[in-house]
Design a protein around this motif. Structure first.
Motif, PDB file in Angstrom:
ATOM      1  N   GLN A  15       1.631   2.795   8.478  1.00 33.01           N
ATOM      2  CA  GLN A  15       0.750   3.770   7.839  1.00 33.01           C
ATOM      3  C   GLN A  15       1.250   5.190   8.046  1.00 33.01           C
ATOM      4  OE1 GLN A  15      -2.964   2.624   9.645  1.00 33.01           O
ATOM      5  NE2 GLN A  15      -2.972   0.659   8.576  1.00 33.01           N
ATOM      6  N   ALA A  16       1.759   5.479   9.245  1.00 30.01           N
ATOM      7  CA  ALA A  16       2.305   6.809   9.497  1.00 30.01           C
ATOM      8  C   ALA A  16       3.488   7.092   8.576  1.00 30.01           C
ATOM      9  CB  ALA A  16       2.722   6.941  10.959  1.00 30.01           C
ATOM     10  N   GLU A  17       4.358   6.096   8.394  1.00 26.96           N
ATOM     11  CA  GLU A  17       5.523   6.305   7.524  1.00 26.96           C
ATOM     12  C   GLU A  17       5.121   6.441   6.069  1.00 26.96           C
ATOM     13  OE1 GLU A  17       9.766   4.283   6.186  1.00 26.96           O
ATOM     14  OE2 GLU A  17       8.417   3.179   7.508  1.00 26.96           O
ATOM     15  N   ALA A  18       4.188   5.618   5.617  1.00 29.90           N
ATOM     16  CA  ALA A  18       3.760   5.700   4.225  1.00 29.90           C
ATOM     17  C   ALA A  18       3.160   7.069   3.920  1.00 29.90           C
ATOM     18  CB  ALA A  18       2.744   4.599   3.919  1.00 29.90           C
ATOM     19  N   GLU A  19       2.313   7.564   4.808  1.00 30.10           N
ATOM     20  CA  GLU A  19       1.713   8.886   4.603  1.00 30.10           C
ATOM     21  C   GLU A  19       2.770   9.974   4.681  1.00 30.10           C
ATOM     22  OE1 GLU A  19      -1.333   9.578   3.604  1.00 30.10           O
ATOM     23  OE2 GLU A  19      -1.678   7.430   3.484  1.00 30.10           O
ATOM     24  N   GLU A  20       3.723   9.809   5.594  1.00 28.09           N
ATOM     25  CA  GLU A  20       4.803  10.777   5.735  1.00 28.09           C
ATOM     26  C   GLU A  20       5.618  10.893   4.452  1.00 28.09           C
ATOM     27  OE1 GLU A  20       7.797  10.619   9.208  1.00 28.09           O
ATOM     28  OE2 GLU A  20       8.692   9.429   7.591  1.00 28.09           O
ATOM     29  N   MET A  21       6.044   9.750   3.923  1.00 31.23           N
ATOM     30  CA  MET A  21       6.855   9.770   2.708  1.00 31.23           C
ATOM     31  C   MET A  21       6.072  10.314   1.523  1.00 31.23           C
ATOM     32  SD  MET A  21       9.948   8.742   3.374  1.00 31.23           S
ATOM     33  CE  MET A  21      10.548   8.274   1.751  1.00 31.23           C
ATOM     34  N   SER A  22       4.820   9.902   1.400  1.00 31.05           N
ATOM     35  CA  SER A  22       3.995  10.366   0.289  1.00 31.05           C
ATOM     36  C   SER A  22       3.773  11.868   0.365  1.00 31.05           C
ATOM     37  CB  SER A  22       2.650   9.626   0.301  1.00 31.05           C
ATOM     38  OG  SER A  22       1.816  10.086  -0.727  1.00 31.05           O
ATOM     39  N   GLU A  23       3.454  12.359   1.557  1.00 31.10           N
ATOM     40  CA  GLU A  23       3.215  13.790   1.715  1.00 31.10           C
ATOM     41  C   GLU A  23       4.487  14.596   1.496  1.00 31.10           C
ATOM     42  OE1 GLU A  23       0.265  15.697   4.610  1.00 31.10           O
ATOM     43  OE2 GLU A  23       2.185  15.723   5.699  1.00 31.10           O
TER      44      GLU A  23
ATOM     45  N   ALA B 281       6.993  10.765  -9.465  1.00 29.35           N
ATOM     46  CA  ALA B 281       5.656  10.200  -9.672  1.00 29.35           C
ATOM     47  C   ALA B 281       5.304   9.367  -8.449  1.00 29.35           C
ATOM     48  CB  ALA B 281       5.619   9.340 -10.930  1.00 29.35           C
ATOM     49  N   SER B 282       4.015   9.190  -8.221  1.00 29.61           N
ATOM     50  CA  SER B 282       3.576   8.343  -7.108  1.00 29.61           C
ATOM     51  C   SER B 282       2.200   7.772  -7.421  1.00 29.61           C
ATOM     52  CB  SER B 282       3.528   9.138  -5.797  1.00 29.61           C
ATOM     53  OG  SER B 282       2.553  10.161  -5.865  1.00 29.61           O
ATOM     54  N   VAL B 283       1.859   6.698  -6.718  1.00 26.59           N
ATOM     55  CA  VAL B 283       0.545   6.090  -6.890  1.00 26.59           C
ATOM     56  C   VAL B 283       0.165   5.399  -5.580  1.00 26.59           C
ATOM     57  CG1 VAL B 283       1.430   3.870  -7.747  1.00 26.59           C
ATOM     58  CG2 VAL B 283      -0.868   4.605  -8.372  1.00 26.59           C
ATOM     59  N   ARG B 284      -1.117   5.448  -5.250  1.00 22.29           N
ATOM     60  CA  ARG B 284      -1.648   4.685  -4.113  1.00 22.29           C
ATOM     61  C   ARG B 284      -2.154   3.358  -4.649  1.00 22.29           C
ATOM     62  NH1 ARG B 284      -2.126   7.260   0.648  1.00 22.29           N
ATOM     63  NH2 ARG B 284      -1.699   9.513   0.624  1.00 22.29           N
ATOM     64  N   LEU B 285      -1.812   2.297  -3.927  1.00 21.94           N
ATOM     65  CA  LEU B 285      -2.094   0.965  -4.442  1.00 21.94           C
ATOM     66  C   LEU B 285      -2.403   0.014  -3.298  1.00 21.94           C
ATOM     67  CD1 LEU B 285      -1.976  -0.857  -7.038  1.00 21.94           C
ATOM     68  CD2 LEU B 285       0.425  -1.263  -6.461  1.00 21.94           C
ATOM     69  N   ARG B 286      -3.628  -0.452  -3.198  1.00 19.53           N
ATOM     70  CA  ARG B 286      -4.027  -1.457  -2.207  1.00 19.53           C
ATOM     71  C   ARG B 286      -3.597  -1.113  -0.782  1.00 19.53           C
ATOM     72  NH1 ARG B 286      -3.113  -7.258  -5.323  1.00 19.53           N
ATOM     73  NH2 ARG B 286      -3.061  -6.413  -7.443  1.00 19.53           N
ATOM     74  N   GLY B 287      -3.801   0.129  -0.426  1.00 22.32           N
ATOM     75  CA  GLY B 287      -3.504   0.567   0.925  1.00 22.32           C
ATOM     76  C   GLY B 287      -2.092   1.059   1.137  1.00 22.32           C
ATOM     77  N   GLY B 288      -1.209   0.894   0.159  1.00 22.52           N
ATOM     78  CA  GLY B 288       0.166   1.364   0.267  1.00 22.52           C
ATOM     79  C   GLY B 288       0.445   2.453  -0.747  1.00 22.52           C
ATOM     80  N   VAL B 289       1.691   2.893  -0.800  1.00 24.85           N
ATOM     81  CA  VAL B 289       2.097   3.923  -1.747  1.00 24.85           C
ATOM     82  C   VAL B 289       3.384   3.507  -2.441  1.00 24.85           C
ATOM     83  CG1 VAL B 289       0.974   5.818  -0.527  1.00 24.85           C
ATOM     84  CG2 VAL B 289       3.327   5.222   0.050  1.00 24.85           C
ATOM     85  N   CYS B 290       3.503   3.877  -3.707  1.00 21.28           N
ATOM     86  CA  CYS B 290       4.729   3.701  -4.483  1.00 21.28           C
ATOM     87  C   CYS B 290       5.198   5.081  -4.898  1.00 21.28           C
ATOM     88  CB  CYS B 290       4.485   2.856  -5.733  1.00 21.28           C
ATOM     89  SG  CYS B 290       3.787   1.233  -5.446  1.00 21.28           S
TER      90      CYS B 290
END
Length: 308
Positions: free
Chosen positions: A22-30, A46-55
């Protein structure tokens, strides 16, 4: 934060894997969100949040590094339909390649079948390391920075010079890495540090992102002429001290595997700085099928929905 005992006696949080992911996903997204305006448009981001993760998608990425999907499997299980939705995102944004990253603990028993359906290819991926902040600080006390070099927090007026140094030291193209790095300077969740020589020029740099009780070391790099002079050790210790000041208890970092055929100095450094392996996470690489009409990934997802 509950803990569990590893065989080597270091006490690890029982929820270490979701914390790391979760820390890495938020880090990359931010980090990618810090690229704005014309630069973001030019990079086709572009990005999207999906079922608790990020693309995340960066269409014009010469390094093919920033198309990543991660953080999945904790809010909702990893299923065929999830993978189909993830690949629909990359198909919609015309990404040529994407990397799906799942912690081993969230992989379903029929994952190999899902991977075959979507044509996902496994590669070595990364080693995820963890350590208590105090352990890293203690390990860094003996680190010596060569005479004439100094480590310091990056000030806004030096953001561009520092960011260019980090990007160059990592051997990556500027793409979104440069504006994203500049955007972290002064951001409340990030702590960028640099090493300067006697002339005031940056020769190394690294970043830190705060995520509640944990922090992640991000993008440490040294220019060739300043390597083996203690810069990375100084940067790790400086960031560990910043993490403690922010109230963090644990530090995370990742690097590539190290083998006799392809030794990885960063891997050895992490062990020297007090980090221990939490787990190895492979990459699952998807490449856009070169077909007309509906992509293979979408049709595969439709055929496989019954096994999710």
């Amino acid at each position: 934060m509950s803990t569990t005992q590893k065989a080597d006696s270091m006490v690890m949080p029982a929820d270490i894997v979701p914390l790391l992911e979760q820390a890495e996903a938020e880090e990359m997204s931010e980090f990618q969100s810090l690229v704005v305006g014309e630069e973001r448009t030019a990079l086709s981001m572009a990005s999207v949040r999906l079922r608790g993760g990020v693309c995340m998608s960066v269409g014009n990425d010469p390094d093919e590094y920033w198309n990543k999907a991660l953080g999945f499997g904790f809010e909702a299980p990893v299923t065929t339909s999830l993978v189909s939705d993830v690949l629909d995102f990359y198909t919609t944004h015309q990404s040529r390649v994407a990397v799906l990253q799942f912690a081993p603990s969230v992989m379903p028993t029929h994952w190999e079948r899902i991977a075959r359906e979507f044509g996902l290819q496994r590669t070595a991926g990364v080693i995820k390391f963890a350590a208590p902040v105090e352990t890293v600080i203690a390990a860094g006390r003996s680190a010596e920075l060569a005479e004439g070099l100094s480590v310091e927090a990056v000030r806004p007026e030096h953001a561009a010079n520092w960011a260019h140094t980090v990007v160059s030291g990592m051997g990556m193209k500027e793409n979104c890495f440069l504006p994203g790095s500049i955007g972290t300077v002064g951001h409340p969740a990030w702590r960028p540090f640099g090493v300067r020589d006697g002339d005031g020029n940056y020769v190394a740099g690294g970043n830190l992102r705060i995520h509640g009780p944990v922090a992640t070391l991000f993008a440490g790099a040294t220019l060739p002429q300043a390597r083996n002079l203690g810069a990375q050790g100084a940067l790790v210790r400086a960031r560990a001290l910043a993490a403690r000041e922010a109230g963090c208890e644990w530090l995370f970092v990742e690097t590539g595997p190290s083998t006799p055929e392809r030794p990885n100095p960063s891997y050895r450094n992490m062990l020297r700085y007090g980090f221990e392996i939490a787990y190895q996470r492979p990459n699952w690489v998807w490449k856009r099928p070169l077909t007309h009409g509906v992509s293979n990934s979408i049709s595969a997802g439709s055929r496989s929905a019954a096994v999710s």
